[in-house]
Design a protein around this motif. Sequence first.
Motif, PDB file in Angstrom:
ATOM      1  N   VAL A  17       0.131   8.908  -6.889  1.00  0.00           N
ATOM      2  CA  VAL A  17       1.069   8.653  -7.359  1.00  0.00           C
ATOM      3  C   VAL A  17       1.776   7.337  -6.825  1.00  0.00           C
ATOM      4  O   VAL A  17       2.204   6.263  -7.564  1.00  0.00           O
ATOM      5  N   LEU A  18       2.084   7.453  -5.600  1.00  0.00           N
ATOM      6  CA  LEU A  18       2.416   5.924  -4.931  1.00  0.00           C
ATOM      7  C   LEU A  18       1.723   4.876  -5.319  1.00  0.00           C
ATOM      8  O   LEU A  18       2.113   3.895  -5.594  1.00  0.00           O
ATOM      9  N   ARG A  19       0.341   5.124  -5.025  1.00  0.00           N
ATOM     10  CA  ARG A  19      -0.475   3.792  -5.379  1.00  0.00           C
ATOM     11  C   ARG A  19      -0.696   3.447  -6.623  1.00  0.00           C
ATOM     12  O   ARG A  19      -0.492   2.105  -6.858  1.00  0.00           O
ATOM     13  N   ALA A  20      -0.556   4.208  -7.534  1.00  0.00           N
ATOM     14  CA  ALA A  20      -0.682   3.822  -8.793  1.00  0.00           C
ATOM     15  C   ALA A  20       0.607   3.190  -9.377  1.00  0.00           C
ATOM     16  O   ALA A  20       0.398   1.999 -10.114  1.00  0.00           O
ATOM     17  N   ARG A  21       1.694   3.279  -8.842  1.00  0.00           N
ATOM     18  CA  ARG A  21       3.060   2.788  -8.999  1.00  0.00           C
ATOM     19  C   ARG A  21       3.117   1.445  -8.212  1.00  0.00           C
ATOM     20  O   ARG A  21       3.832   0.283  -8.340  1.00  0.00           O
ATOM     21  N   LEU A  22       2.671   1.391  -7.045  1.00  0.00           N
ATOM     22  CA  LEU A  22       2.970   0.252  -5.966  1.00  0.00           C
ATOM     23  C   LEU A  22       1.564   0.093  -5.510  1.00  0.00           C
ATOM     24  O   LEU A  22       1.274   0.154  -4.273  1.00  0.00           O
ATOM     25  N   PRO A  23       0.806  -0.991  -6.204  1.00  0.00           N
ATOM     26  CA  PRO A  23      -0.583  -1.044  -5.765  1.00  0.00           C
ATOM     27  C   PRO A  23      -0.736  -1.837  -4.586  1.00  0.00           C
ATOM     28  O   PRO A  23      -1.736  -1.642  -3.701  1.00  0.00           O
ATOM     29  N   GLU A  24       0.313  -2.638  -4.222  1.00  0.00           N
ATOM     30  CA  GLU A  24       0.113  -3.584  -2.930  1.00  0.00           C
ATOM     31  C   GLU A  24       0.924  -3.077  -1.748  1.00  0.00           C
ATOM     32  O   GLU A  24       0.954  -3.819  -0.752  1.00  0.00           O
ATOM     33  N   VAL A  25       1.945  -2.145  -1.822  1.00  0.00           N
ATOM     34  CA  VAL A  25       2.695  -1.610  -0.775  1.00  0.00           C
ATOM     35  C   VAL A  25       1.970  -0.914   0.324  1.00  0.00           C
ATOM     36  O   VAL A  25       1.429   0.150  -0.217  1.00  0.00           O
ATOM     37  N   PRO A  26       1.961  -1.187   1.513  1.00  0.00           N
ATOM     38  CA  PRO A  26       1.323  -0.517   2.713  1.00  0.00           C
ATOM     39  C   PRO A  26       1.940   1.006   2.407  1.00  0.00           C
ATOM     40  O   PRO A  26       2.945   1.359   2.574  1.00  0.00           O
ATOM     41  N   ILE A  27       0.867   1.773   2.832  1.00  0.00           N
ATOM     42  CA  ILE A  27       1.182   3.229   3.170  1.00  0.00           C
ATOM     43  C   ILE A  27       0.415   3.765   4.263  1.00  0.00           C
ATOM     44  O   ILE A  27      -0.639   3.529   4.445  1.00  0.00           O
ATOM     45  N   VAL A  28       1.453   4.521   5.013  1.00  0.00           N
ATOM     46  CA  VAL A  28       0.998   5.033   6.329  1.00  0.00           C
ATOM     47  C   VAL A  28       0.842   6.422   6.124  1.00  0.00           C
ATOM     48  O   VAL A  28       1.916   7.187   5.738  1.00  0.00           O
ATOM     49  N   ASP A  29      -0.220   7.291   6.419  1.00  0.00           N
ATOM     50  CA  ASP A  29      -0.180   8.510   6.607  1.00  0.00           C
ATOM     51  C   ASP A  29       0.078   8.689   7.946  1.00  0.00           C
ATOM     52  O   ASP A  29      -0.746   8.917   9.079  1.00  0.00           O
ATOM     53  N   LEU A  30       1.334   9.418   8.128  1.00  0.00           N
ATOM     54  CA  LEU A  30       1.564   9.732   9.626  1.00  0.00           C
ATOM     55  C   LEU A  30       1.034  10.878   9.954  1.00  0.00           C
ATOM     56  O   LEU A  30       0.465  10.697  11.077  1.00  0.00           O
ATOM     57  N   THR A  31       1.038  11.970   9.205  1.00  0.00           N
ATOM     58  CA  THR A  31       0.018  13.129   9.623  1.00  0.00           C
ATOM     59  C   THR A  31       0.055  14.152   8.401  1.00  0.00           C
ATOM     60  O   THR A  31       0.814  14.047   7.538  1.00  0.00           O
ATOM     61  N   HIS A  32      -1.219  14.467   8.277  1.00  0.00           N
ATOM     62  CA  HIS A  32      -1.428  15.667   7.129  1.00  0.00           C
ATOM     63  C   HIS A  32      -1.640  16.866   8.035  1.00  0.00           C
ATOM     64  O   HIS A  32      -2.708  17.799   7.319  1.00  0.00           O
ATOM     65  N   GLU A  33      -1.728  17.071   9.294  1.00  0.00           N
ATOM     66  CA  GLU A  33      -2.073  18.024  10.048  1.00  0.00           C
ATOM     67  C   GLU A  33      -1.138  18.991  10.489  1.00  0.00           C
ATOM     68  O   GLU A  33      -1.022  19.957  11.337  1.00  0.00           O
ATOM     69  N   VAL A  34       0.031  19.167   9.928  1.00  0.00           N
ATOM     70  CA  VAL A  34       1.004  20.180  10.262  1.00  0.00           C
ATOM     71  C   VAL A  34       0.425  21.453   9.396  1.00  0.00           C
ATOM     72  O   VAL A  34      -0.054  21.346   8.179  1.00  0.00           O
TER      73      VAL A  34
END
Lengths: 270, 270, 270
Positions: free
Chosen positions: C1-18
């Motif tokens: 959803v973020l990427r579809a709206r903001l194709p160029e903005v950098p996205i960092v996955d801080l963690t998905h391990e909680v």
Amino acid sequence: VLRARLPEVPIVDLTHEVRAQDVRAGSLALKRAAPYLATGVVVAVVDPGVGTARRPVAVQASVADLVFVGPDNGLMMPALDALGGPALAVELENATYQLPSPGPTFAGRDIFAPAAALLADGGEIESLGPLLDLQTLARLPPLVCRKAGDALEVEVAWVDRFGNVQLAGGPGDLPGDRQARAGGADSLFSVRRQRHPQAEANAAAGAAWSARIVHTFADLAPGELGLLVDSYGGLALSLNGAGAAELLGLREHDVLVLEPAGFGRPSPYD
Amino acid sequence: VLRARLPEVPIVDLTHEVRAQDVRAGSLALKRAAPYLATGVVVAVVDPGVGTARRPVAVQASVADLVFVGPDNGLMMPALDALGGPALAVELENATYQLPSPGPTFAGRDIFAPAAALLADGGEIESLGPLLDLQTLARLPPLVCRKAGDALEVEVAWVDRFGNVQLAGGPGDLPGDRQARAGGADSLFSVRRQRHPQAEANAAAGAAWSARIVHTFADLAPGELGLLVDSYGGLALSLNGAGAAELLGLREHDVLVLEPAGFGRPSPYD
Amino acid sequence: VLRARLPEVPIVDLTHEVRAQDVRAGSLALKRAAPYLATGVVVAVVDPGVGTARRPVAVQASVADLVFVGPDNGLMMPALDALGGPALAVELENATYQLPSPGPTFAGRDIFAPAAALLADGGEIESLGPLLDLQTLARLPPLVCRKAGDALEVEVAWVDRFGNVQLAGGPGDLPGDRQARAGGADSLFSVRRQRHPQAEANAAAGAAWSARIVHTFADLAPGELGLLVDSYGGLALSLNGAGAAELLGLREHDVLVLEPAGFGRPSPYD
């Protein structure tokens, strides 16, 4: 390989958590993501048939500007179907756009990634290989979801990481009248497990539970089993505060039998 | 830290799935990826020696426009060797390019990431600290791969997530004639486990199996053990449809003894 | 959803391990990352209360150009406090900036991601919904860290993947004189587990160990237990070459009692 060819194109890791070789789980994860994908190219690789004759393909979706690149083993078809079905498919046969391998082909690295890079860079899908008859694209066996008398037989499609049990049907598949399905009243369903017909046709039926139709987890008492529409629009079995799958011993491929069981909260004799 | 300094530079997560403190596994994962890396900077951190005297370093590869940043504990050397060896190395000593820490230094965050950001932003490697004698860069002990009479003694380098057993040798290391190695005929090898010589030199030999040289998984009968060249160009033991490592009880560091065992499919008395 | 709206903005996955539904662990992971975050928007979702009345919110930090988007369940407050506290908060009530759902709202997808995309694209936080009284933002119960006579009672905040036991206090919280706290001498602390007061107030005290104050893992003998300041500036219990948490049987929520136990290495009678 993608990044080396396309330093600036955004890449999203949809998931790397599909179990090894579980094409069906991969296909359902991709289908859940499909409505939210941006314009672009999707690389999907779950393939127990590596090294066999199944074809590497690129398939254009009908109602989205999306091309799926991966093995022709059914993995990508549920997502494509959610996007209007396949509009055009090619076999990835053109060696010009493949990477030489130090050993046998590693399709994700040597075929799919270079093809995806070409497409994401504006290349023509037809340059990757010959057009395919869309009817020849492989499909996975359909999940069980059928009326049987007053009951619904429906397969467990997916157990999420919270233990919710997603079923291969939507609220419109439920038996009973519209009011029951809407869950406005405290409609109850009995839920029991049936062995998968392809496994043991006349195996004894499994355990049975009572599930209440609710709108959300929070409508359930602690430990109560609910039948609800989940965030993807499908039916799901959930427990308030616990994993339903583990407590009920349910797994993907199990077939459940859902029958209307009256209204009101479960009686103390249930 | 990288992103805060370089909002727009693409960052690839090669892997975060190396076991804690397993420098060797990290070094092999990096070596497998090395030929496919784009121009840029690689940050590698697997370091049981945090807080000790081992040096933080940046090392330029010889035949690729790649700089590796990490601990001087051997982690990065197999990848560097696959890229022509190290061409130039510095110790990351210049505190100007380090982050102050609220406690002891967290090298990945406080030293390696800022150094990588500087390099990725066009900074000079020499600005990070003094040049090092390349001969002083630490190396891991080499993996076992040696002829012993008619046999090959070869170490298990890596077990992938499908249970394939990657060996520390390539097809050219196999004993026997060229035809046997090519696998054109149904060449067989006997495979048995040897205790690691550094562990128990005269331990009894382990179980033995028969493995057929094949080109791909799909050439194997269900449950048959095969010896094949994998997608990275090395030898691997694989079972069709199952994890070879688990079924054979093989783990990284095990040393296997491979001996030619004739031609043709295994006899019923095998 | 973020990427579809903001194709160029950098996205960092801080963690998905909680761990699923562990709001506290998520809040501490976010707090550890907070000082290193770049300007931007942070989406945080750990929420056992999905479907209940807790509010979706966006909260601006006071001393960083960062907005946190997520559930109002305390998850984001420790990170916000580390950044000067919340400066401004709104409830995400404006349906214009929400995604229609095929079922019940999936907040991360339908509310938080679209709100984050709007903010990252320069939208005004006030357009997302009404301002909230900052005093009404939910907070998690504080972690135990208190003096009790000559001892410090301190809760296990986090066990990292190496088995280090991070405590909910810093070196300034330790009892004893400044020299002992500095660890310049070989100061010893006795460490024993206390049941969580909210669980069993008068439960018997647990096992006891002796821990030496050191500056780094490497100052410990193999198998020796150390008390050190970790890279986030907090106290931690660590074993040289092993996971302290597993060996001592410690888990998050355990409360430890730390008492000064003299100087010098442990006597043979300890």
